[in-house]
Design a protein around this motif. Structure first.
Motif, mmCIF file in Angstrom:
data_model
loop_
_atom_site.group_PDB
_atom_site.id
_atom_site.type_symbol
_atom_site.label_atom_id
_atom_site.label_comp_id
_atom_site.label_asym_id
_atom_site.label_seq_id
_atom_site.Cartn_x
_atom_site.Cartn_y
_atom_site.Cartn_z
ATOM 1 N N SER A 10 0.543 -1.249 -0.110
ATOM 2 C CA SER A 10 -0.188 -0.107 0.569
ATOM 3 C C SER A 10 1.253 1.480 0.041
ATOM 4 O O SER A 10 0.467 2.540 -0.539
ATOM 5 C CB SER A 10 -1.154 -0.235 0.966
ATOM 6 N N PHE A 11 2.277 0.630 0.094
ATOM 7 C CA PHE A 11 3.143 2.049 0.115
ATOM 8 C C PHE A 11 3.827 2.504 -0.876
ATOM 9 O O PHE A 11 4.129 3.329 -1.153
ATOM 10 C CB PHE A 11 3.973 2.387 1.642
ATOM 11 N N LEU A 12 3.677 1.387 -1.579
ATOM 12 C CA LEU A 12 4.663 1.355 -3.124
ATOM 13 C C LEU A 12 3.727 1.914 -4.849
ATOM 14 O O LEU A 12 2.925 2.077 -4.413
ATOM 15 C CB LEU A 12 5.369 0.157 -3.595
ATOM 16 N N LYS A 13 4.629 2.660 -5.895
ATOM 17 C CA LYS A 13 3.755 2.899 -6.622
ATOM 18 C C LYS A 13 4.024 1.688 -7.578
ATOM 19 O O LYS A 13 4.513 1.380 -8.278
ATOM 20 C CB LYS A 13 4.092 4.029 -7.324
ATOM 21 N N LEU A 14 2.430 0.645 -7.638
ATOM 22 C CA LEU A 14 2.807 -0.976 -7.581
ATOM 23 C C LEU A 14 1.785 -0.405 -8.684
ATOM 24 O O LEU A 14 0.701 -0.737 -8.809
ATOM 25 C CB LEU A 14 2.832 -1.899 -6.807
ATOM 26 N N ASP A 15 3.012 -1.363 -10.225
ATOM 27 C CA ASP A 15 1.711 -1.633 -10.793
ATOM 28 C C ASP A 15 2.123 -1.895 -11.991
ATOM 29 O O ASP A 15 3.205 -3.070 -12.086
ATOM 30 C CB ASP A 15 0.975 0.107 -12.164
ATOM 31 N N VAL A 16 1.770 -2.352 -13.136
ATOM 32 C CA VAL A 16 2.111 -3.101 -14.597
ATOM 33 C C VAL A 16 3.934 -2.841 -14.867
ATOM 34 O O VAL A 16 4.133 -4.439 -14.636
ATOM 35 C CB VAL A 16 1.230 -3.583 -16.143
ATOM 36 N N SER A 32 -9.222 10.248 -6.594
ATOM 37 C CA SER A 32 -9.652 9.977 -7.993
ATOM 38 C C SER A 32 -11.069 8.777 -7.742
ATOM 39 O O SER A 32 -10.902 8.074 -6.479
ATOM 40 C CB SER A 32 -8.765 9.243 -8.505
ATOM 41 N N SER A 33 -11.441 8.259 -8.844
ATOM 42 C CA SER A 33 -11.976 7.367 -9.205
ATOM 43 C C SER A 33 -11.913 6.440 -10.429
ATOM 44 O O SER A 33 -11.282 6.873 -11.199
ATOM 45 C CB SER A 33 -13.774 8.065 -10.080
ATOM 46 N N ASN A 34 -12.268 5.166 -9.998
ATOM 47 C CA ASN A 34 -11.865 4.122 -10.437
ATOM 48 C C ASN A 34 -13.227 4.054 -11.635
ATOM 49 O O ASN A 34 -13.028 5.121 -12.656
ATOM 50 C CB ASN A 34 -12.299 3.060 -9.768
ATOM 51 N N VAL A 35 -12.580 3.001 -12.590
ATOM 52 C CA VAL A 35 -13.247 2.415 -14.327
ATOM 53 C C VAL A 35 -14.835 2.573 -13.840
ATOM 54 O O VAL A 35 -15.392 2.237 -14.590
ATOM 55 C CB VAL A 35 -12.888 1.124 -15.107
ATOM 56 N N LEU A 36 -14.956 2.422 -12.383
ATOM 57 C CA LEU A 36 -16.955 1.949 -12.911
ATOM 58 C C LEU A 36 -17.281 3.163 -11.975
ATOM 59 O O LEU A 36 -18.518 3.926 -11.757
ATOM 60 C CB LEU A 36 -17.206 1.354 -11.051
ATOM 61 N N GLY A 37 -16.603 4.604 -12.204
ATOM 62 C CA GLY A 37 -16.834 6.198 -11.583
ATOM 63 C C GLY A 37 -16.634 6.454 -10.439
ATOM 64 O O GLY A 37 -17.940 7.778 -10.092
ATOM 65 N N ALA A 58 -7.481 -3.271 -8.662
ATOM 66 C CA ALA A 58 -6.389 -3.846 -9.081
ATOM 67 C C ALA A 58 -6.056 -4.097 -10.545
ATOM 68 O O ALA A 58 -5.428 -4.863 -10.954
ATOM 69 C CB ALA A 58 -6.852 -5.901 -8.026
ATOM 70 N N PHE A 59 -7.227 -5.516 -11.021
ATOM 71 C CA PHE A 59 -7.366 -5.983 -11.913
ATOM 72 C C PHE A 59 -8.230 -5.646 -13.129
ATOM 73 O O PHE A 59 -7.855 -6.393 -14.368
ATOM 74 C CB PHE A 59 -8.101 -7.429 -11.696
ATOM 75 N N THR A 60 -8.797 -4.117 -13.114
ATOM 76 C CA THR A 60 -9.141 -3.305 -14.137
ATOM 77 C C THR A 60 -8.043 -2.119 -14.778
ATOM 78 O O THR A 60 -7.343 -1.960 -15.685
ATOM 79 C CB THR A 60 -10.323 -3.035 -14.224
ATOM 80 N N SER A 61 -7.513 -1.488 -13.752
ATOM 81 C CA SER A 61 -7.021 -0.280 -13.682
ATOM 82 C C SER A 61 -5.634 -0.890 -13.634
ATOM 83 O O SER A 61 -4.273 -0.313 -13.466
ATOM 84 C CB SER A 61 -7.005 0.804 -12.625
ATOM 85 N N PHE A 62 -5.303 -2.300 -13.107
ATOM 86 C CA PHE A 62 -3.565 -3.008 -12.439
ATOM 87 C C PHE A 62 -2.815 -1.641 -12.016
ATOM 88 O O PHE A 62 -1.757 -1.547 -11.920
ATOM 89 C CB PHE A 62 -3.076 -3.193 -14.047
#
Length: 299
Positions: free
Chosen positions: A34-40, A63-68, A261-265
């Protein structure tokens, strides 16, 4: 003597190791992620991912996720869903337990029928609800239209009505938990208390509020707490009941965590949401244990 005392502790070692591997280690890893910039781009060497501090927690609420929806709105949906569901299932479970407490012919069958919604897997319940709430062709739309309560073309699986469809489904599936807890508590009340109240001319309602509820208060509070926490962390129902992605009105905190996690990665932000969920689930548990300890000392 010492060998006899040590043997139960030794037998607990496999359970302790399982809890360590399955629960404690993933929680610690989630706190770290949770304290890392972790993406693909940084997932392959996640140990060396950039450290961003509390930025993930701040971004989750801004911010908002893909669900808005943002984490704050998802939190509100989860709180409203869990509290509303518990508020409805508690009296239903209590009344069901009282109705089968006394002996009568066919009591065993009625008790078994009460457990049917609870023993059905959540996955199956969600699929069944998805069929029942279908637009125009679903049984819910037909019944409500015949009764003149709602239009036959009401959409329950999309839009704002999705929240109510999810809530009604969860109420139907989980009220037997309160029923089981209260029924277990009723077995501990001595029969002499009921007989004395009957001799004093107490009505059934009077017995309920002066004998039953005071003596099962601790067990009932525990049942309400566990029920609320279970509703708050319910992921399967919303994920299976609605299409992917689900409507924003049903985007609870576990659902938002999954799509982060699994859509915005954005695994770091998803871990932050998971940590927020863990903390929120721990607070009422701690308060309950604190209240129980204070009550035991007072006695």
């Amino acid at each position: 003597m010492s060998r006899t005392l040590d043997r139960p502790l030794v037998m607990l070692i496999p359970c302790a190791l399982a809890l360590l591997v399955i629960v404690f280690v993933p929680v610690v890893i989630s706190f770290y992620l949770s304290f890392l910039k972790l993406d693909v781009s940084t997932l392959r060497e996640w140990v060396h991912a950039p450290l961003v501090g509390f930025r993930n927690f701040a971004d989750a609420f801004r911010s908002s996720n893909v669900l808005g929806v943002s984490a704050l709105r998802s939190l509100g949906i989860s709180v409203a869903f869990s509290l509303l569901t518990t508020l409805v299932v508690t009296p239903i479970g209590c009344l069901a337990a009282v109705s089968v407490h006394r002996r009568f012919r066919g009591r065993g069958l009625v008790r078994a029928l009460y457990l049917v919604p609870y023993v059905i897997p959540t996955f199956v319940t969600a699929l069944l609800a998805r069929v029942l709430f279908l637009n125009q062709h679903g049984l819910v739309d037909r019944i409500l239209a015949d009764l003149g309560i709602a239009d036959a073309n009401t959409y329950w699986l999309i839009g704002p009505n999705a929240f109510w469809a999810m809530t009604v489904t969860d109420i139907w599936a989980t009220w037997p938990f309160i029923y089981l807890m209260v029924l277990a508590g009723l077995q501990t009340i001595p029969r002499e208390h009921y007989e004395a109240a009957t001799l004093d001319g107490a009505s059934p309602v009077r017995k309920l509020f002066t004998i039953v509820l005071p003596q099962i208060r601790g067990l009932l509070l525990l049942a309400i707490l566990l029920s609320t926490l279970n509703h708050f962390g319910n992921f399967t129902l919303a994920y299976v009941m609605f299409s992917s992605p689900p409507p924003s009105s049903a985007a609870s905190l576990p659902i938002s965590t999954y799509f982060y996690a699994f859509t915005s990665f954005d695994y770091g932000l998803a871990a932050a949401l998971a940590v927020i969920t863990i903390i929120l689930l721990m607070i009422p548990g701690y308060l309950y244990l604190r209240m129980t300890r204070i009550a035991s000392r007072a006695e």
